[in-house]
Design an enzyme around this catalytic site. Structure first.
Site, PDB file in Angstrom:
ATOM      1  CB  SER A 156      -0.853   0.002   1.277  1.00 34.28           C
ATOM      2  OG  SER A 156      -1.449   1.275   1.471  1.00 34.28           O
ATOM      3  CE1 TYR A 169      -4.314  -2.011   5.031  1.00 35.67           C
ATOM      4  CE2 TYR A 169      -3.245   0.063   4.501  1.00 35.67           C
ATOM      5  CZ  TYR A 169      -3.907  -1.077   4.096  1.00 35.67           C
ATOM      6  OH  TYR A 169      -4.156  -1.293   2.759  1.00 35.67           O
TER       7      TYR A 169
HETATM    8  N1  NAD Z   1      -8.657  -0.199  -1.370  1.00 36.82           N
HETATM    9  C1  NAD Z   1      -7.607   0.543  -1.129  1.00 36.82           C
HETATM   10  O1  NAD Z   1      -7.709   1.772  -1.092  1.00 36.82           O
HETATM   11  C2  NAD Z   1      -6.264  -0.104  -0.923  1.00 36.82           C
HETATM   12  C3  NAD Z   1      -5.125   0.698  -1.024  1.00 36.82           C
HETATM   13  C4  NAD Z   1      -3.886   0.121  -0.874  1.00 36.82           C
HETATM   14  C5  NAD Z   1      -3.758  -1.218  -0.641  1.00 36.82           C
HETATM   15  N2  NAD Z   1      -4.869  -1.999  -0.524  1.00 36.82           N
HETATM   16  C6  NAD Z   1      -4.674  -3.445  -0.293  1.00 36.82           C
HETATM   17  O2  NAD Z   1      -5.232  -4.152  -1.376  1.00 36.82           O
HETATM   18  C7  NAD Z   1      -5.525  -5.480  -0.963  1.00 36.82           C
HETATM   19  C8  NAD Z   1      -6.910  -5.861  -1.447  1.00 36.82           C
HETATM   20  O3  NAD Z   1      -7.869  -5.098  -0.753  1.00 36.82           O
HETATM   21  P1  NAD Z   1      -9.123  -4.430  -1.440  1.00 36.82           P
HETATM   22  O4  NAD Z   1      -8.963  -2.982  -1.299  1.00 36.82           O
HETATM   23  O5  NAD Z   1      -9.370  -5.014  -2.756  1.00 36.82           O
HETATM   24  O6  NAD Z   1     -10.242  -4.841  -0.361  1.00 36.82           O
HETATM   25  P2  NAD Z   1     -11.527  -5.779  -0.427  1.00 36.82           P
HETATM   26  O7  NAD Z   1     -12.040  -5.817   0.973  1.00 36.82           O
HETATM   27  O8  NAD Z   1     -12.430  -5.312  -1.507  1.00 36.82           O
HETATM   28  O9  NAD Z   1     -10.946  -7.211  -0.829  1.00 36.82           O
HETATM   29  C9  NAD Z   1     -10.178  -7.999   0.065  1.00 36.82           C
HETATM   30  C10 NAD Z   1     -10.503  -9.463  -0.159  1.00 36.82           C
HETATM   31  O10 NAD Z   1      -9.648 -10.238   0.703  1.00 36.82           O
HETATM   32  C11 NAD Z   1     -10.434 -11.247   1.313  1.00 36.82           C
HETATM   33  N3  NAD Z   1      -9.829 -11.650   2.591  1.00 36.82           N
HETATM   34  C12 NAD Z   1      -9.848 -10.939   3.758  1.00 36.82           C
HETATM   35  N4  NAD Z   1      -9.240 -11.646   4.709  1.00 36.82           N
HETATM   36  C13 NAD Z   1      -8.828 -12.809   4.142  1.00 36.82           C
HETATM   37  C14 NAD Z   1      -8.145 -13.940   4.635  1.00 36.82           C
HETATM   38  N5  NAD Z   1      -7.769 -14.019   5.921  1.00 36.82           N
HETATM   39  N6  NAD Z   1      -7.871 -14.945   3.785  1.00 36.82           N
HETATM   40  C15 NAD Z   1      -8.280 -14.888   2.489  1.00 36.82           C
HETATM   41  N7  NAD Z   1      -8.941 -13.843   1.972  1.00 36.82           N
HETATM   42  C16 NAD Z   1      -9.209 -12.814   2.794  1.00 36.82           C
HETATM   43  C17 NAD Z   1     -11.817 -10.630   1.483  1.00 36.82           C
HETATM   44  O11 NAD Z   1     -12.817 -11.634   1.641  1.00 36.82           O
HETATM   45  C18 NAD Z   1     -11.948  -9.832   0.197  1.00 36.82           C
HETATM   46  O12 NAD Z   1     -12.524 -10.606  -0.833  1.00 36.82           O
HETATM   47  C19 NAD Z   1      -5.358  -5.502   0.545  1.00 36.82           C
HETATM   48  O13 NAD Z   1      -4.114  -6.094   0.854  1.00 36.82           O
HETATM   49  C20 NAD Z   1      -5.368  -4.027   0.914  1.00 36.82           C
HETATM   50  O14 NAD Z   1      -4.682  -3.775   2.092  1.00 36.82           O
HETATM   51  C21 NAD Z   1      -6.131  -1.473  -0.674  1.00 36.82           C
END
Ligand code: NAD
Length: 287
Positions: A156, A169
């Site tokens: 991130s 985080y």
């Molecule tokens: N959305 C943002 O702004 C953002 C920014 C930077 C980084 N991220 C990172 O991107 C990645 C994806 O997140 P996202 O934003 O798509 O969120 P999201 O919540 O839409 O998707 C996350 C997915 O991970 C799954 N998940 C959660 N815990 C789990 C576990 N223990 N085992 C297996 N699956 C699990 C959830 O069921 C979900 O389908 C994460 O690592 C998040 O930290 C997100």
């Protein structure tokens, strides 16, 4: 970009049921890869697989908690037995814990370190080992070395910048960034690429499931709604992050900041880390 890049490749994506994971699984499927969509929420992973199949891909959906080492070992063994050693692994599953360090309890730390850091460690170690073993078993080709595979770890923009409102985080994401760079150095000799992807805010489900420490359940719900609104308002689509992930695999990039915040925080962390430490003091307006 055409569809030819990943013809015949096998890709494993964790957290594939939503957000970046789903978009990445579909981007890879659209370019000819078979996709193993893994998520703790099996129906959501099955939905991703159904969408990938609509695009003509093959693959499977799998339920796994990435924080569970034994379950991840079983998952990696299943992938090799039922399919084969993957060519691409995207360790994407993640959760958010927000709120001050002094209000963050041991259970909160264990939960986020379990998913965001151990999940990446398990996925990188288990599949990285499979990829390295496969490369070692191939006949050497000094003129055109064998492609060993590619591991993408979703960190991130929080990895670049301290924030008083996001200590747990940011700590896990900074660890993922460092782990990815160490692993990249180790696996370079096996022609296995490793990328850390560092996006800023994007329009996913992350804020809806975030944990806000030190507040009542009611306040947590209200904070989730407010942050979700902000993420949706920011409007950066997960498909654009998926495109950057695809590009990072093709070009074997080491660290990939994504979107305006991603690039800004990356640049500031290099030219003026002191300014980031000042910005880190700004309290979160909603608490
Ligand atoms: N959305 C943002 O702004 C953002 C920014 C930077 C980084 N991220 C990172 O991107 C990645 C994806 O997140 P996202 O934003 O798509 O969120 P999201 O919540 O839409 O998707 C996350 C997915 O991970 C799954 N998940 C959660 N815990 C789990 C576990 N223990 N085992 C297996 N699956 C699990 C959830 O069921 C979900 O389908 C994460 O690592 C998040 O930290 C997100």
């Amino acid at each position: 970009m055409g569809v030819a890049h990943f013809d015949g490749a096998l890709a494993v994506v964790t957290g594939a049921g939503s957000g970046f994971g789903r978009a990445t699984a579909l981007a890879l499927a659209g370019r000819g890869a078979s996709v193993i969509a893994a998520d703790i929420d099996l129906p959501s992973a099955e939905r991703t697989l159904a969408l990938a199949k609509k695009a003509g891909a093959t693959g499977a959906a799998y339920r796994v908690d990435v924080a569970d080492g034994a379950a991840m070992e079983e998952f990696a063994g299943w992938v090799r037995e039922e399919h084969r050693t993957p060519d691409i692994v995207v360790n994407n599953a993640g959760i958010a814990v927000a709120g001050p360090f002094l209000a963050t309890g041991t259970a909160d730390w264990e939960r986020i370190i379990g998913v965001n850091l151990w999940g990446v460690i398990h996925g990188s170690r288990l599949f990285g080992r499979q990829m390295a073993e496969r490369v070692a078993a191939l006949p050497a080709k000094p003129d055109k070395p064998n492609f060993g595979g590619h591991i993408v770890n979703v960190a991130s923009a929080a990895a670049f910048a301290p924030q008083r409102s996001l200590p747990a985080y940011s700590t896990t994401k900074a660890a993922v960034l460092m782990l990815s760079q160490c692993l990249r150095a180790e696996l370079a000799g096996s022609r296995i690429g490793v990328t850390a992807v560092c996006p800023g805010f994007a329009k996913t489900g992350l804020a809806r499931s975030s944990i806000h420490v030190g507040v009542s359940a009611e306040a947590q719900e209200s904070l989730r709604r407010r942050y979700d609104k902000a993420f949706q308002w920011r409007g950066y689509p997960p498909e654009k992050v998926a495109e950057r992930i695809v590009d990072a695999i093709v070009k074997n990039r080491a660290v990939v900041p994504v979107n305006f915040e991603g690039h800004l925080l990356h640049a500031l962390s290099r030219v003026s880390p002191a300014s980031l430490r000042l910005i880190a003091r700004i309290p979160s307006p909603q608490r």
